[in-house]
Design a protein around this motif. Structure first.
Motif, short mmCIF file in Angstrom:
data_model
loop_
_atom_site.label_atom_id
_atom_site.label_comp_id
_atom_site.label_asym_id
_atom_site.label_seq_id
_atom_site.Cartn_x
_atom_site.Cartn_y
_atom_site.Cartn_z
N GLU A 44 2.80 20.60 1.64
CA GLU A 44 4.22 20.55 1.28
C GLU A 44 4.74 19.11 1.25
N LEU A 45 4.33 18.33 2.26
CA LEU A 45 4.81 16.95 2.34
C LEU A 45 4.26 16.11 1.19
N CYS A 46 3.02 16.36 0.80
CA CYS A 46 2.44 15.63 -0.34
C CYS A 46 3.21 15.92 -1.62
N VAL A 47 3.53 17.19 -1.82
CA VAL A 47 4.28 17.56 -3.03
C VAL A 47 5.67 16.95 -2.99
N ILE B 68 4.96 5.29 2.48
CA ILE B 68 5.16 6.59 3.13
C ILE B 68 5.63 6.38 4.57
N VAL B 69 5.02 5.42 5.28
CA VAL B 69 5.44 5.10 6.65
C VAL B 69 6.92 4.75 6.67
N HIS B 70 7.33 3.89 5.74
CA HIS B 70 8.73 3.46 5.68
C HIS B 70 9.66 4.66 5.46
N SER C 84 -3.53 9.31 1.31
CA SER C 84 -2.47 8.34 1.57
C SER C 84 -1.53 8.84 2.67
N LEU C 85 -1.21 10.14 2.63
CA LEU C 85 -0.33 10.72 3.65
C LEU C 85 -1.00 10.65 5.03
N ARG C 86 -2.27 11.00 5.08
CA ARG C 86 -2.98 10.98 6.37
C ARG C 86 -3.06 9.57 6.94
N GLU C 87 -3.26 8.60 6.07
CA GLU C 87 -3.30 7.21 6.51
C GLU C 87 -1.95 6.79 7.09
N ARG D 226 0.85 -1.19 0.00
CA ARG D 226 0.00 0.00 0.00
C ARG D 226 0.88 1.24 0.00
N LEU D 227 0.41 2.27 -0.66
CA LEU D 227 1.18 3.51 -0.74
C LEU D 227 1.42 4.08 0.65
#
Length: 258
Positions: free
Chosen positions: A39-42, A15-17, A50-53, A10-11
């Motif tokens: 900023e972090l998404c970009v 991101i967690v990694h 996905s970032l929030r997850e 999963r994406l």
């Protein structure tokens, strides 16, 4: 012939990694606030969901936490389990200080050796700036007004060296250790400030560590740290003797007045 479906990560796990890697590498330090979501998404090239997850997963793991008023921060959980009990143990068992200093010497020698071998140009710039700051503050002499800044700069210099070793365990253990010995560095600096020659020797030791790493000389880096730790041990014994004499003097004075 055995067949099976490929497992697609999963994406959010990717991101967690990546965020965990930044925390372990020291790019994100305990107490740091994550950049704004946009900023972090970009930067990562991912969507907000996905970032929030991913952030929620790291919060559940105790790596991140949210503060009232907004913002997500890196936790100090990696350090807290080490530092909290040792503060109390050292206060109750002063003889542990020798063991602590021995461990500090082992850790800092290896950190300096690896830093001399592995430091990048960016690392050397950070260490050079940290050295310049600590030396400039020490050059201000023994004014009590700058003591807190001198302690902070001293700790920052040693941490910069540890991070240049590019070993996640050394970086985090050094950060934890420096929190434990913060009070001892404060007391030691107060003692060393009594003697201009000792103060000068301390400045020379910082310079020796910096120059060895700058010159990519691992053997010299180890020797510089060995000299520094031996000096700290010597000053600790002298400080303990001085404090014992002062304690006795106050006791005698108290008995006389009584």
């Amino acid at each position: 012939m055995a067949t099976g479906k490929l497992v697609v990560q999963r994406l959010s796990d990717t991101i967690v990694h990546e965020l965990e890697r930044r925390i372990l590498d020291g790019a994100l330090k305990p107490g740091d606030r994550l950049p704004p979501e946009r900023e972090l998404c970009v930067e990562l090239g991912v969507s907000r969901p996905s970032l929030r997850e991913a952030i929620q997963k790291l919060v559940s793991k105790g790596m991140l936490f949210s503060r009232q008023g907004g913002g997500t921060y890196v936790t100090d959980q990696l350090d807290a389990g080490f530092t909290d009990p040792w503060h109390n143990m050292l206060a109750q068992h002063p003889k542990l200080q020798d063991d602590l200093l021995e461990f500090r010497g082992m850790l800092e020698k290896e950190a300096a050796r690896l830093a001399a071998r592995r430091a990048t140009d960016a690392d050397r710039q950070r260490i050079g700036e940290a050295y310049a700051r600590v030396d400039a503050l020490f050059a201000q002499g023994t004014s009590t007004a700058v003591l807190a800044q001198q302690v902070k700069a001293d700790l920052a210099f040693h941490q910069a060296v540890a991070e240049a070793a590019h070993n996640a365990m050394i970086g985090h253990l050094t950060a934890s250790l420096l929190k434990v010995i913060n009070d001892h560095i404060d007391r030691n600096l107060r003692h060393l400030r009594r003697n201009e020659e000792d103060w000068g020797r301390l400045r020379e030791q910082h310079r020796a560590v910096w120059e060895a790493i700058r010159d990519a000389d691992p053997a010299a880096a180890v020797r510089a740290v060995e000299g520094h730790i031996a000096f700290v041990h010597e000053s600790m014994k002298a400080r303990a003797l001085h404090e014992e004499r002062e304690h006795r003097a106050r006791g005698v004075g108290g008995d006389t007045e009584g």
